[in-house]
Design an enzyme around this catalytic site. Structure first.
Site, PDB file in Angstrom:
ATOM      1  N   ALA A 122       4.860  24.269 -35.767  1.00  0.00           N
ATOM      2  CA  ALA A 122       4.001  23.654 -36.972  1.00  0.00           C
ATOM      3  C   ALA A 122       2.706  24.083 -37.303  1.00  0.00           C
ATOM      4  O   ALA A 122       2.158  24.345 -38.298  1.00  0.00           O
ATOM      5  CB  ALA A 122       4.054  22.177 -37.033  1.00  0.00           C
ATOM      6  N   GLN A 141      10.316  26.706 -35.024  1.00  0.00           N
ATOM      7  CA  GLN A 141      10.720  25.141 -35.324  1.00  0.00           C
ATOM      8  C   GLN A 141      10.537  24.668 -36.293  1.00  0.00           C
ATOM      9  O   GLN A 141      10.825  23.639 -36.868  1.00  0.00           O
ATOM     10  CB  GLN A 141       9.971  24.436 -34.150  1.00  0.00           C
ATOM     11  N   HIS A 159      15.164  24.194 -35.814  1.00  0.00           N
ATOM     12  CA  HIS A 159      15.310  23.015 -36.358  1.00  0.00           C
ATOM     13  C   HIS A 159      15.705  22.812 -37.772  1.00  0.00           C
ATOM     14  O   HIS A 159      15.659  21.846 -38.477  1.00  0.00           O
ATOM     15  CB  HIS A 159      14.067  22.267 -36.182  1.00  0.00           C
ATOM     16  N   CYS A 162      26.750  17.827 -47.581  1.00  0.00           N
ATOM     17  CA  CYS A 162      27.254  16.489 -47.692  1.00  0.00           C
ATOM     18  C   CYS A 162      27.615  16.314 -46.212  1.00  0.00           C
ATOM     19  O   CYS A 162      28.393  16.870 -45.563  1.00  0.00           O
ATOM     20  CB  CYS A 162      28.613  16.590 -48.540  1.00  0.00           C
ATOM     21  N   SER A 206       3.179  22.546 -29.725  1.00  0.00           N
ATOM     22  CA  SER A 206       2.659  22.014 -28.607  1.00  0.00           C
ATOM     23  C   SER A 206       3.401  22.121 -27.404  1.00  0.00           C
ATOM     24  O   SER A 206       3.031  21.632 -26.139  1.00  0.00           O
ATOM     25  CB  SER A 206       2.536  20.289 -28.986  1.00  0.00           C
TER      26      SER A 206
END
Ligand code: NAD
Length: 257
Positions: free
Chosen positions: A24, A101, A119, A127, A195
């Site tokens: 991130a 990620q 991810h 669906c 991290s």
């Protein structure tokens, strides 16, 4: 321990199979908050509630009221110099695989041809009951048209989920095997903005180290692998990666055509 952009440039120049792993933190300079830094997404919400498969199934309106704004947030931002630098390293042939990620799609928008998105991604809807897939645009349009904000499958009526992996869901098998294969092949792994606390991605640097590869990390805060790095950079990813590109030019690695 080496700690300058020039040191990282040297390490990358010597790589036979360089791999970048991002989290991130590579996107915070684009304006998307990370999870764990001060001001990060988890300061205000319980991730296990809004980001879990069980909430998606039992309280889809609660799930979608959190997730719908994230589509607009991602659409309104742009790749930053760190995403652009990673794409440039791929063009120059220095980086062979990019594992991310992130679900924001910014690596692809920066020109990275095939990021391994472990991810998942916001880019499609699915669906969970019948497996029908729809485009991101269709999913968002259906969410906006629904009185409760929940997009539904036109084939079976169940609520549609985005391609993002939720807590309680399996990671996409093809992406996770590609990520492990990349770590096996890597002689240099550069981690940017993660991290390294989320499994199984957090085990990838260990694979590289076990077969004698070198690890470089660029984050603002500490990671569990800091003592095992060949190069450890601190500071803003965009600033540092721009300096790495400059150092590569100084060292005689020309820009890609
Ligand atoms: P994390 O929040 O746990 O860690 C982010 C790391 O990046 C921290 O070490 C922080 O110090 C560092 N960082 C933040 N801004 C930085 C900057 N400008 N320059 C350099 N370093 C910076 O994130 P994670 O390790 O990716 O793991 C958490 C989960 O977050 C992942 O599963 C990911 O899918 C999800 N996530 C993704 C996005 C996105 O797609 N942009 C946003 C938030 C969370």
């Amino acid at each position: 321990m080496a700690d300058s952009p020039r040191d990282l440039a040297r390490l990358l120049l010597g790589a036979r199979h360089g791999v970048v792993l991002t989290g991130a933190g590579v996107s915070t300079e684009s304006g998307i908050p990370d999870f764990r830094s001060a001001g990060g997404i988890w300061e205000n919400v319980d991730p296990m509630e809004v980001g879990s498969l069980s909430t998606f199934v039992s309280a889809p309106e609660r799930f979608w009221s959190f997730h719908r704004p994230r589509f607009s947030a991602v659409d309104s931002v742009r790749p930053n110099p760190a995403h652009l630098a990673v794409a440039e390293l791929e063009r120059r042939g220095i980086i062979k695989d990019l594992i991310t990620q992130n679900i924001d799609g910014l690596h692809r928008r920066a020109g990275s041809p095939h990021p391994i998105e472990v991810h998942g991604t916001l880019d499609f809807g699915e669906c969970l009951r019948c497996g029908a897939r729809i485009s991101r645009e269709e999913m968002v349009a259906r969410a906006d048209d629904a009185p409760d904000g929940v997009p539904r499958c036109t084939q079976c009526g169940f609520q549609v989920k985005s391609g993002v992996v939720l807590f309680g869901e399996q990671l996409p098998a093809p992406a996770i095997s590609a990520a492990f294969a990349a770590a096996e092949a890597a002689d240099v792994m550069l981690v940017i903005g993660s991290s390294l606390l989320v499994t199984p991605v957090s085990t990838l640097p260990d694979i590289v180290l076990r077969h004698g590869g070198a690890l470089a990390i660029l984050t603002e805060s500490a990671t569990p692998y800091d003592d095992h790095c060949t190069v450890r950079l601190h500071g803003k990813a965009g600033v540092q990666m721009t300096e790495v590109l400059t150092a590569l030019d100084d060292l005689g690695m020309p820009a890609a055509p």
